[in-house]
Write an enzyme that holds these catalytic residues in place. Sequence first.
Site, PDB file in Angstrom:
ATOM      1  N   SER A 259       7.800  -3.520 -20.861  1.00  0.00           N
ATOM      2  CA  SER A 259       8.219  -2.171 -21.234  1.00  0.00           C
ATOM      3  C   SER A 259       7.362  -1.169 -20.471  1.00  0.00           C
ATOM      4  O   SER A 259       6.482  -1.545 -19.700  1.00  0.00           O
ATOM      5  CB  SER A 259       8.046  -1.961 -22.741  1.00  0.00           C
ATOM      6  OG  SER A 259       6.672  -1.807 -23.031  1.00  0.00           O
ATOM      7  N   LYS A 260       7.648   0.090 -20.730  1.00  0.00           N
ATOM      8  CA  LYS A 260       6.933   1.185 -20.062  1.00  0.00           C
ATOM      9  C   LYS A 260       5.408   1.022 -20.132  1.00  0.00           C
ATOM     10  O   LYS A 260       4.697   1.440 -19.226  1.00  0.00           O
ATOM     11  CB  LYS A 260       7.311   2.519 -20.734  1.00  0.00           C
ATOM     12  CG  LYS A 260       8.498   3.186 -20.090  1.00  0.00           C
ATOM     13  CD  LYS A 260       8.062   4.065 -18.905  1.00  0.00           C
ATOM     14  CE  LYS A 260       9.214   4.412 -17.993  1.00  0.00           C
ATOM     15  NZ  LYS A 260       8.988   4.081 -16.601  1.00  0.00           N
TER      16      LYS A 260
END
Length: 496
Positions: A259-260
């Site tokens: 994820s980010k």
Amino acid sequence: MTSPDRPVRVRFAPSPTGKLHIGGARTAIYNWAFARANHGTFILRIDDTDPARSTEENTQVILRAMKWLGLDWDEGPDIGGPFGPYKQMERLDIYHAAAERLLAEGRAYPCFCTPEQLEADREAARARKDPFQGYQRRCRHIDPAEARARMDAGESYVLRIKVPEDRGDVHIHDAVHGDVVFDAKELDDFVIIRSDGTPTYNFTTVVDDAAMGITHVIRGDDHLSNTPRQVMVYEALGAPVPEFAHISMILGADGKKLSKRHGATSVEEYRDAGYLSDAFVNYLALLGWSLDGETTVIPRDVLASRFSLDRISKNPATFDPKKLDWMNAEYINAMTDAEFARKILVPELTRAGLLDEGAERTAAWMEQLAAIVKPRTKMPADAATVAAPIFATADTLVYDEKAVSKGLAKEGMGAVLDAAAKALDAIPAASWTAEAVDAALEPLPEQLDAKKRVVFQAVRAAACGNLVSPPLGETMALIGKDDCMARIARARTMAL
Ligand code: GLU
């Protein structure tokens, strides 16, 4: 694996609710490579039925990212094809016609239950610990004529699929997960058309996959749990069930879903950071697939001819930015000097403002520069950093701190530079080559009774302003005689 009677047709079906991310890109790569390896058709379909989160801008971003990745599609929203349109929002009539058909055939039925009723039924099922926790099939037995009358009267309803009473467990064969069995109890009469008339994902996907003749569904394994429901739709439609290949998640280094938090996740960010699309595709292809268990550099054409579903791993893959960087450097180093000059050096020098008009650089000069800069380039932008001192002039050259402290401002360095200047000045301008420079500097250590390293460090500091430049002879040849002499003269003022 591939059914002999149906030519391979696969699709990548992103939802334009955001940019194209690493996971989606890998799914696209596998579909593309599988189509190419089997001389099949690769379809791009935009799953934009979530109007609140889908945007045309995201669709365009995804198309651009796909193009940058070099994943050419044979049918898609921009180029059309025999089974279009390829955006789901343009196919609403098709879903409604399919739903209408299932309704007429008694394979779907309207459900008039209110949310309160549904919640009460769920609560009751929980309370009596019913193994079946899905929709309690309350409206399934309403007489069709009565149901039609209520629909016509404007009562609110959803359409539900009618899972056959005796359907039993659902067995699917997944190319990655093997035989997977889903308990019949997990199958409820799920909604295919919502009360506002919009179709659900499990319905649109199957209507499209069936209509488009999709033979293999290759997608993330977050969709594995949707598969039994989708099988129900295939069966209701009387369409052949495709082969499935549900590919594992991609994890970050900490073992959590990528994820980010792990840094850049969109394809665009990697493009903008200067990664080569070939290297990026190669790296992503290896996140969960292998050619033979050891080969890491797999050019696109090999991927497109040798990709197979049976070499996809069941285990989650870990995204390792360092390995991606390594792969990128491999691809850069595999370029010829001319290719490196054209694809990396010139664009990067231009971007850095180093290639001003007026500065005449021959192709041969550029290639010589490429030859020494290439091995020091891991990311394209490195090329400009490495080459920058060569493009400076004696006046603008920046001397870094180490060059001054270690190479110049030390006792005896003045004498070294004097001797170097004398030896170099003796080279006629017309024969100022790397070999001539090396030959002129070669006798200096003995002559000055100094260590070779010390002598070369001083000259390197003087000519390049740093101690890490490419080989000295080659670098000074590219700088040219006049400029080298002027640089040494300037550095002499800093030397002791
Ligand atoms: N639009 C779905 C997604 O992006 C496609 C899933 C599928 O391939 O069926 O997850």
